[in-house]
Design a protein around this motif. Sequence first.
Motif, mmCIF file in Angstrom:
data_model
loop_
_atom_site.group_PDB
_atom_site.id
_atom_site.type_symbol
_atom_site.label_atom_id
_atom_site.label_comp_id
_atom_site.label_asym_id
_atom_site.label_seq_id
_atom_site.Cartn_x
_atom_site.Cartn_y
_atom_site.Cartn_z
ATOM 1 N N ARG A 1 2.271 1.918 -3.380
ATOM 2 C CA ARG A 1 1.287 2.380 -4.356
ATOM 3 C C ARG A 1 0.855 3.817 -4.105
ATOM 4 O O ARG A 1 0.170 4.412 -4.940
ATOM 5 C CB ARG A 1 0.022 1.491 -4.282
ATOM 6 N N GLU B 1 8.098 -3.275 -14.152
ATOM 7 C CA GLU B 1 8.129 -2.322 -15.260
ATOM 8 C C GLU B 1 9.218 -1.270 -15.082
ATOM 9 O O GLU B 1 8.943 -0.075 -15.027
ATOM 10 C CB GLU B 1 6.761 -1.654 -15.403
ATOM 11 N N ALA C 1 -7.277 -11.326 -7.501
ATOM 12 C CA ALA C 1 -6.169 -10.790 -8.297
ATOM 13 C C ALA C 1 -5.327 -11.923 -8.857
ATOM 14 O O ALA C 1 -4.813 -11.834 -9.967
ATOM 15 C CB ALA C 1 -5.316 -9.854 -7.447
ATOM 16 N N ASP D 1 0.846 -1.202 0.000
ATOM 17 C CA ASP D 1 0.000 0.000 0.000
ATOM 18 C C ASP D 1 0.874 1.242 0.000
ATOM 19 O O ASP D 1 0.590 2.228 -0.685
ATOM 20 C CB ASP D 1 -0.910 0.015 1.226
ATOM 21 N N PRO E 1 -1.769 -8.314 -19.970
ATOM 22 C CA PRO E 1 -2.418 -7.008 -20.095
ATOM 23 C C PRO E 1 -2.548 -6.318 -18.748
ATOM 24 O O PRO E 1 -2.357 -6.946 -17.703
ATOM 25 C CB PRO E 1 -3.786 -7.340 -20.685
ATOM 26 N N SER E 2 -2.854 -5.053 -18.793
ATOM 27 C CA SER E 2 -3.008 -4.278 -17.571
ATOM 28 C C SER E 2 -4.095 -4.894 -16.690
ATOM 29 O O SER E 2 -5.139 -5.294 -17.182
ATOM 30 C CB SER E 2 -3.367 -2.846 -17.942
ATOM 31 N N GLY E 3 -3.797 -4.965 -15.410
ATOM 32 C CA GLY E 3 -4.783 -5.512 -14.472
ATOM 33 C C GLY E 3 -4.781 -7.018 -14.414
ATOM 34 O O GLY E 3 -5.607 -7.620 -13.726
ATOM 35 N N SER E 4 -3.856 -7.671 -15.108
ATOM 36 C CA SER E 4 -3.856 -9.136 -15.137
ATOM 37 C C SER E 4 -3.303 -9.745 -13.842
ATOM 38 O O SER E 4 -3.541 -10.908 -13.551
ATOM 39 C CB SER E 4 -3.040 -9.625 -16.336
ATOM 40 N N LEU F 1 -12.407 -4.858 -1.663
ATOM 41 C CA LEU F 1 -12.806 -3.465 -1.872
ATOM 42 C C LEU F 1 -14.161 -3.291 -1.227
ATOM 43 O O LEU F 1 -15.169 -3.700 -1.795
ATOM 44 C CB LEU F 1 -12.889 -3.134 -3.358
ATOM 45 N N LYS G 1 0.192 -8.934 -12.692
ATOM 46 C CA LYS G 1 1.657 -9.006 -12.735
ATOM 47 C C LYS G 1 2.280 -8.423 -11.458
ATOM 48 O O LYS G 1 3.121 -9.067 -10.816
ATOM 49 C CB LYS G 1 2.188 -8.229 -13.946
ATOM 50 N N THR G 2 1.837 -7.213 -11.122
ATOM 51 C CA THR G 2 2.408 -6.560 -9.941
ATOM 52 C C THR G 2 2.099 -7.362 -8.682
ATOM 53 O O THR G 2 2.970 -7.543 -7.812
ATOM 54 C CB THR G 2 1.853 -5.132 -9.820
ATOM 55 N N THR G 3 0.882 -7.854 -8.601
ATOM 56 C CA THR G 3 0.489 -8.634 -7.425
ATOM 57 C C THR G 3 1.397 -9.851 -7.263
ATOM 58 O O THR G 3 1.887 -10.136 -6.159
ATOM 59 C CB THR G 3 -0.978 -9.069 -7.569
ATOM 60 N N TYR H 1 -8.154 -9.150 -3.256
ATOM 61 C CA TYR H 1 -8.221 -7.829 -2.618
ATOM 62 C C TYR H 1 -9.639 -7.614 -2.183
ATOM 63 O O TYR H 1 -10.578 -8.076 -2.832
ATOM 64 C CB TYR H 1 -7.809 -6.720 -3.583
ATOM 65 N N HIS I 1 5.111 -4.702 -20.151
ATOM 66 C CA HIS I 1 4.292 -4.697 -21.369
ATOM 67 C C HIS I 1 5.197 -4.673 -22.593
ATOM 68 O O HIS I 1 4.757 -4.908 -23.694
ATOM 69 C CB HIS I 1 3.471 -3.399 -21.469
ATOM 70 N N VAL J 1 -12.095 -8.877 -4.802
ATOM 71 C CA VAL J 1 -11.529 -8.810 -6.146
ATOM 72 C C VAL J 1 -10.451 -9.888 -6.241
ATOM 73 O O VAL J 1 -9.427 -9.771 -5.575
ATOM 74 C CB VAL J 1 -10.896 -7.426 -6.404
HETATM 75 N N1 LIG Z 1 -4.611 -2.618 -3.465
HETATM 76 C C1 LIG Z 1 -5.570 -3.116 -4.282
HETATM 77 N N2 LIG Z 1 -6.848 -3.058 -3.867
HETATM 78 C C2 LIG Z 1 -7.813 -3.569 -4.625
HETATM 79 N N3 LIG Z 1 -7.598 -4.142 -5.808
HETATM 80 C C3 LIG Z 1 -6.345 -4.219 -6.271
HETATM 81 C C4 LIG Z 1 -5.261 -3.684 -5.513
HETATM 82 N N4 LIG Z 1 -4.120 -3.895 -6.198
HETATM 83 C C5 LIG Z 1 -4.488 -4.530 -7.372
HETATM 84 N N5 LIG Z 1 -5.805 -4.704 -7.379
HETATM 85 C C6 LIG Z 1 -6.549 -5.396 -8.436
HETATM 86 O O1 LIG Z 1 -5.931 -6.627 -8.650
HETATM 87 C C7 LIG Z 1 -5.847 -6.896 -10.035
HETATM 88 C C8 LIG Z 1 -4.409 -7.113 -10.446
HETATM 89 O O2 LIG Z 1 -3.716 -5.906 -10.272
HETATM 90 P P1 LIG Z 1 -2.171 -5.732 -10.624
HETATM 91 O O3 LIG Z 1 -1.732 -4.405 -10.129
HETATM 92 O O4 LIG Z 1 -1.442 -6.912 -10.078
HETATM 93 O O5 LIG Z 1 -2.164 -5.755 -12.179
HETATM 94 P P2 LIG Z 1 -0.980 -5.520 -13.220
HETATM 95 O O6 LIG Z 1 -0.910 -6.679 -14.050
HETATM 96 O O7 LIG Z 1 0.248 -5.153 -12.465
HETATM 97 O O8 LIG Z 1 -1.476 -4.269 -14.011
HETATM 98 P P3 LIG Z 1 -0.627 -3.131 -14.709
HETATM 99 O O9 LIG Z 1 0.006 -3.712 -15.935
HETATM 100 O O10 LIG Z 1 -1.599 -2.071 -15.051
HETATM 101 O O11 LIG Z 1 0.383 -2.660 -13.724
HETATM 102 C C9 LIG Z 1 -6.488 -5.723 -10.732
HETATM 103 O O12 LIG Z 1 -7.840 -6.093 -11.048
HETATM 104 C C10 LIG Z 1 -6.468 -4.637 -9.740
HETATM 105 O O13 LIG Z 1 -7.604 -3.801 -9.894
#
Ligand SMILES: Nc1ncnc2c1ncn2[C@@H]1O[C@H](COP(=O)(O)OP(=O)(O)OP(=O)(O)O)[C@@H](O)[C@H]1O
Lengths: 472, 233
Positions: A470, B169, B22, A467, B41-44, B15, B46-48, B13, B202, B20
């Motif tokens: 971010r 990234e 992830a 958190d 893709p975005s939101g897939s 909300l 990766k970061t998680t 996650y 990406h 949600v």
């Molecule tokens: N702190 C959070 N609270 C709620 N939902 C989250 C949180 N962090 C990520 N998400 C959700 O978890 C999913 C995966 O997010 P993540 O950030 O891992 O994607 P990503 O692949 O890294 O995207 P990007 O390429 O845009 O960075 C998404 O649907 C995002 O909305």
Amino acid sequence: MNAFSLALRNLLRNRRRSLTTLLAMLIGVSAILLFGGYSRNIDLGLETGFVRGSGHLQLQHRDYFLYGTGNPAAYGIADYARIIDVLERDPVLAPMLTVVTPRLSLGGIAGNFTAGVSRTVFGEGVDVAGQNALQQWNDYGFPVAAQTSPLTGSAPDAAVIGTGVARVLQLCEALQVKNCPAAQATAHDAALGAAAPDDIAALSAQEAGQAGTQSPTRIELLAANAHGAPNVAGLTVIKAEAMGVKELDDMAVTLHLRQAQQLVYGQDAPKVTAIVLQLRHSSQMPAAKARLAELLAGPQAGAKTPALGGTPLEVHDFATLNPQYGQITGMFAAILGFIAILIGGIVLFTVSNTMSMAVVERTVEIGTLRALGLRRGGIRRLFVCEGLLLGALGAALGVLVALGLAWVINHSGLTWLPPGNVDPVPLTVRVWGEPAMILKTAIGLMLVAALSAWWPARRAARLAIVDALRHV
Amino acid sequence: MSSVSLQQLSKHYRLGSVDVPALSGIDLDIRPERFTVLSGPSGSGKTTLLNLIGCIDRPDSGTLTVAGVNVLALKDDALADFRARHIGFIFQNFNLIPVLTAFENIEYPLQLTGVAAAERKRRVNELLAAVGLADRAKNLPGQLSGGQRQRVAIARALATNPALVMADEPTANLDSHTGAAILELMRNLQRERRMSFVFSSHDPNVLAMADDAVFIRDGRITATEQRTPEPAA
Ligand SMILES: Nc1ncnc2c1ncn2[C@@H]1O[C@H](COP(=O)(O)OP(=O)(O)OP(=O)(O)O)[C@@H](O)[C@H]1O
Ligand SMILES: [Mg+2]
């Protein structure tokens, strides 16, 4: 990179915010120190006044303090000369003592019978040399000269009275007392009792042995003698003195010890009601008291010096003899405490606000440090160090500013009138030379600052790393 | 022997009252001394996933082994110590400590792991040279360009010789030219120092130079590619 130099760099990052916080602490610390210095000055000033007036300790007949003030005959100390001798020769006490002087207090009626007026008075028979020696005490270096007793070098029947006594006895004109309006009513009274009753006049003449040479400031002091019979002394008032306290002003008659003793004890062995002891330093009071208790308990086996065993005496210190000392110092301590708490509260909120803002601003940084492997405790330490450093800087600056302001005040020539004083004394604040007060204030501020940083620091340490990273 | 091993790893996650998902049921082995890229893709997710592997987040269920250690069993302080020793991070926004010079930023993880001052100095200078910033040691991050900052960040991530370097990234905030140079640098350092790098990106250029690729979509692995053979034992 140690914790404090990191903290310092972070503080310098937001200079304006750090400066405002420092300013708040600086004002707080200097306010506490200046008021503390002022109240310290008052405490020491009062102490000096009381020690000059009535010594550090007084030896009195047991129960005199509670029951005997109106009865010098019953509560006199008979062999006071021997006791003084013992005290002055005592190897433990002698190095501490500056003055040992006897004193006789008595209640009576003073009359100006040529004007037909009289009033009850409180008489004090003093040894003039001892009295002048008491006045020399100035352990705290006040810029006030010792006062010489007006009785110095005067005739044996001389007396000094309060201006209130002078007013009632219609001696204002003769003694050149200012601001002394004559009462309207006395005219009638004077007509009623024009002259002294014959018996009193006779008594007085007999005591003085020189009837006829009437000075315009002659008064008669009437008191009960050791056998309960009335006795009278003729006194020549040489001065009316303002006492600063109305009760004293209206009651005080100071006369030579010999004269007072003759009035109360006549041809009997003279006594006194108190032996006044003055010490070099007030801090010696406990030691002096302990030694006096030892002496009063009786001679020790094999002791060379004669003890005072068997004499029914007790010791009182100046704070007991002058209850207003404790009252006034207590009042100032309470005000100082109140101010300190108030300022502590303000500092608490200012620093915690500053640190909370820093935590929010540096959220990403906190997440980064945690990701790199810094423990929660490390984050906490980071912010507490910053608070502590702010506190230390604030304290240091505050002390410097307080010292500077104190110097300015002490050199500004301001004066003030302490309670119970007649003449104004220079207004000084004691900050320099009070290291204990400075240290306490500085440590207190640093503690408050560290404490107020602790909550934001705790919050920072508990952030979830992802958190925090971010955070935008 | 894999450098990172995940079994049935899931992360949700919350909300408000909505869950949600992830990541769901991730099974993955990351080979050591490889350049692995997570792509999707975005939101897939990766970061998680990267956060879980980097031990800065905890999964809801599943097992996770990093460098042979069951990291999910570690308490917070132990996990922090583990990260300090075994994992390096490179961030998209560089995340240098602004009050520390380039030298001090790189030195920081070494201080955390208790490396002696002389050794720290030797290693930091070596790293500064390796990333081409030997003359910038005394500069604060604010006095460096984006590309230079990311070089400092790379040096910081490599300082403790970690088993695993995570980068989310790392070139997204750099222009394509600088990004390419940074990628090249990382690729070379990874080979030279025989470390495991795990990236998310990406960027097709990043994908192109990866040893291994992991494709993610909606929190699930859709494909994995191993483009280079196992290193000879
Ligand atoms: N702190 C959070 N609270 C709620 N939902 C989250 C949180 N962090 C990520 N998400 C959700 O978890 C999913 C995966 O997010 P993540 O950030 O891992 O994607 P990503 O692949 O890294 O995207 P990007 O390429 O845009 O960075 C998404 O649907 C995002 O909305
Ligand atoms: Mg992402």
